[in-house]
Design an enzyme around this catalytic site. Sequence first.
Site, PDB file in Angstrom:
ATOM      1  N   ARG A  86       0.834  -1.239  -0.165  1.00 35.63           N
ATOM      2  CA  ARG A  86      -0.081   0.005   0.026  1.00 35.63           C
ATOM      3  C   ARG A  86       0.996   1.377  -0.064  1.00 35.63           C
ATOM      4  O   ARG A  86       1.819   1.438   0.984  1.00 35.63           O
ATOM      5  CB  ARG A  86      -0.768  -0.040   1.022  1.00 35.63           C
ATOM      6  CG  ARG A  86      -1.993   1.039   1.440  1.00 35.63           C
ATOM      7  CD  ARG A  86      -3.032   1.086   2.516  1.00 35.63           C
ATOM      8  NE  ARG A  86      -3.466   2.448   2.688  1.00 35.63           N
ATOM      9  CZ  ARG A  86      -3.263   3.223   3.781  1.00 35.63           C
ATOM     10  NH1 ARG A  86      -2.773   2.674   4.666  1.00 35.63           N
ATOM     11  NH2 ARG A  86      -3.889   4.364   3.714  1.00 35.63           N
ATOM     12  N   HIS A 131      -3.121  10.824   1.011  1.00 35.68           N
ATOM     13  CA  HIS A 131      -2.492  10.491   2.411  1.00 35.68           C
ATOM     14  C   HIS A 131      -1.898  12.038   2.632  1.00 35.68           C
ATOM     15  O   HIS A 131      -0.486  11.984   3.030  1.00 35.68           O
ATOM     16  CB  HIS A 131      -1.648   9.617   2.402  1.00 35.68           C
ATOM     17  CG  HIS A 131      -1.280   8.769   3.650  1.00 35.68           C
ATOM     18  ND1 HIS A 131      -1.480   7.657   4.013  1.00 35.68           N
ATOM     19  CD2 HIS A 131      -0.809   9.443   4.847  1.00 35.68           C
ATOM     20  CE1 HIS A 131      -0.790   7.251   5.185  1.00 35.68           C
ATOM     21  NE2 HIS A 131      -0.642   8.592   5.814  1.00 35.68           N
ATOM     22  N   GLU A 176      -7.612   8.229   6.539  1.00 37.75           N
ATOM     23  CA  GLU A 176      -7.803   8.874   7.884  1.00 37.75           C
ATOM     24  C   GLU A 176      -8.303  10.363   7.864  1.00 37.75           C
ATOM     25  O   GLU A 176      -7.735  11.415   8.193  1.00 37.75           O
ATOM     26  CB  GLU A 176      -6.453   9.007   8.658  1.00 37.75           C
ATOM     27  CG  GLU A 176      -6.000   7.449   9.124  1.00 37.75           C
ATOM     28  CD  GLU A 176      -4.703   7.424   9.800  1.00 37.75           C
ATOM     29  OE1 GLU A 176      -4.356   8.428  10.170  1.00 37.75           O
ATOM     30  OE2 GLU A 176      -4.350   6.256  10.163  1.00 37.75           O
ATOM     31  N   ASN A 302      -7.473   1.745   9.954  1.00 41.16           N
ATOM     32  CA  ASN A 302      -6.224   1.770  10.820  1.00 41.16           C
ATOM     33  C   ASN A 302      -6.512   1.655  12.289  1.00 41.16           C
ATOM     34  O   ASN A 302      -7.181   2.598  12.815  1.00 41.16           O
ATOM     35  CB  ASN A 302      -5.585   3.247  10.263  1.00 41.16           C
ATOM     36  CG  ASN A 302      -5.275   3.259   8.837  1.00 41.16           C
ATOM     37  OD1 ASN A 302      -5.249   2.334   8.082  1.00 41.16           O
ATOM     38  ND2 ASN A 302      -4.766   4.279   8.284  1.00 41.16           N
ATOM     39  N   TYR A 304      -5.026   1.781  15.823  1.00 44.70           N
ATOM     40  CA  TYR A 304      -3.576   1.797  16.687  1.00 44.70           C
ATOM     41  C   TYR A 304      -4.094   1.718  18.120  1.00 44.70           C
ATOM     42  O   TYR A 304      -3.136   0.807  19.174  1.00 44.70           O
ATOM     43  CB  TYR A 304      -3.082   3.294  16.587  1.00 44.70           C
ATOM     44  CG  TYR A 304      -2.192   3.169  15.091  1.00 44.70           C
ATOM     45  CD1 TYR A 304      -1.081   2.781  15.072  1.00 44.70           C
ATOM     46  CD2 TYR A 304      -3.023   3.746  13.943  1.00 44.70           C
ATOM     47  CE1 TYR A 304      -0.416   2.835  13.780  1.00 44.70           C
ATOM     48  CE2 TYR A 304      -2.122   3.678  12.745  1.00 44.70           C
ATOM     49  CZ  TYR A 304      -0.926   3.135  12.643  1.00 44.70           C
ATOM     50  OH  TYR A 304      -0.509   3.274  11.363  1.00 44.70           O
ATOM     51  N   GLU A 362      -3.605  -0.214   7.968  1.00 45.74           N
ATOM     52  CA  GLU A 362      -2.473   0.315   8.883  1.00 45.74           C
ATOM     53  C   GLU A 362      -2.538  -0.479  10.485  1.00 45.74           C
ATOM     54  O   GLU A 362      -3.775  -0.503  11.038  1.00 45.74           O
ATOM     55  CB  GLU A 362      -2.393   1.465   9.394  1.00 45.74           C
ATOM     56  CG  GLU A 362      -1.890   2.388   7.952  1.00 45.74           C
ATOM     57  CD  GLU A 362      -1.587   3.863   8.273  1.00 45.74           C
ATOM     58  OE1 GLU A 362      -1.546   4.486   9.248  1.00 45.74           O
ATOM     59  OE2 GLU A 362      -1.791   4.604   7.076  1.00 45.74           O
TER      60      GLU A 362
HETATM   61  O1  IFM Z   1       2.381   7.750  10.261  1.00 44.79           O
HETATM   62  C1  IFM Z   1       0.885   7.505  10.363  1.00 44.79           C
HETATM   63  C2  IFM Z   1       0.392   7.523   9.047  1.00 44.79           C
HETATM   64  O2  IFM Z   1       0.702   8.320   8.033  1.00 44.79           O
HETATM   65  C3  IFM Z   1      -1.270   7.404   9.240  1.00 44.79           C
HETATM   66  N1  IFM Z   1      -1.620   6.550  10.210  1.00 44.79           N
HETATM   67  C4  IFM Z   1      -0.927   6.594  11.519  1.00 44.79           C
HETATM   68  C5  IFM Z   1       0.673   6.589  11.478  1.00 44.79           C
HETATM   69  C6  IFM Z   1       1.383   6.638  12.711  1.00 44.79           C
HETATM   70  O3  IFM Z   1       1.229   7.868  13.244  1.00 44.79           O
END
Ligand code: IFM
Length: 452
Positions: A86, A131, A176, A302, A304, A362
Amino acid sequence: MTDPAALPVIRRGDFEPGFLWGCSTSSYQIEGGIHEGGRGESIWDRFCERPGNIRDFSSGAIACDHYHRWPEDLDIARDLGTGAYRFSIAWPRIFPDGNPARPNRAGLDFYSRLVDGMLERGLQPWATLYHWDLPQALQDKGGWTNRDTVGDFVAFADLAARTLGDRVKHWITHNEPWCTAMLGHAEGAHAPGLRDFRAALQACHHVLVSHGLAIPALRAAVPDAKVGITLSLHPISPATASAEDAAAARRHDGLRNRWFLDPLHGRGYPEDVMELLGHRAPNTQTRDAAAIATPTDFLGINYYFPEVVADAPGEGAIATRVVEQHGVERTAFGWPVSPEGMVTLLERVQRDYAPPRVYLTENGSTYDDVVQPDGSIDDVQRRAYLARHIAAARDAVARGVPLKGYFAWSLLDNFEWAEGYVRRFGLTHVDYATQKRTLKASGRWYRDFLHG
Ligand code: IFM
């Protein structure tokens, strides 16, 4: 607390054979070459020039020099055993001054070579259109707060698809949108650096409309395209059992998650959030809701970290505060580590929205890597983070989530936006002085996992 270095038992064979494995990157974070190949200025070039915006006063001007070193980087992705890669397309390489009447052949050729390089190595290209690197010339006209940017984005999507669509079949319109809108326009932490909540909501609306209007253009150019959008989503829970915190968590979830998921799934903006926003709500047009709800082929998520939220009268835009939990395992960014939160999130999205297919586009972590005298990087925490989240992906599939793929963030250490080069997320270490790439223990683990 789980031992941060403990590895779960997990094998590639625990997933169906067609499950897609990949790594993610983005243009501004790795490419460098900002003055090469006719590329125009992006909002991140400009943002990085302002002292204080980037923690280490750096920029993406050179980054990982991927613009020149992409064959080596694609070799790394191939050697890991991933089936997909990606990447994102820098809009200012395609339309240097933002004007859709003036495309840049050299920029298109760069991505054409890059895509050929992926295919030669057996990597399925997954292209993200936005992005975060908007042409500065468009920002000068208001950027995402200006509705004209919607049409400019559709023109960008159209040309990218007509140029690459014979080879790129997977398209992500935006990465995002919450970050584009809130970090960039409300918090001032990202380009373009505005601090205006109302503007953030307007920008957000235009981003979502541009997503919807780009889909027919992508499909017209690439009839067999699979199109989606990538959201950054968080499981959210209240800090206490109080009614106030429960209401705060719902408000926070409203703006973080439902503000995107609801309109994308045909429900329009959530009424409770609209009521909360009052006069700050974005201006919309009659057909916008239908455009945003244009059916997609997949939802990119994504993941986290989870957030715990308390009521905070008078604070922030919606009177909520994310509270720090004590005794919780964290990455070097301070982000809580919670693979189980990922399962909770994926199940919630499935229960409430039932997207046809989901990809984790992600997932990754930053730790303070130490380079050993022999040059190796034994990032046992990142390795465990990766393995534990992949195990969580397996659990989500077992619970009925139509999860079809996982992309690790990131293939390489790279420019981590306002954190500059301080934060490293890569499975591959990059020595920025020499541009030497070294696979970390986490990358070696992923390779071994993928080779079964
Ligand atoms: O580095 C970023 C990415 O560009 C977008 N998602 C979160 C990642 C980590 O912060």
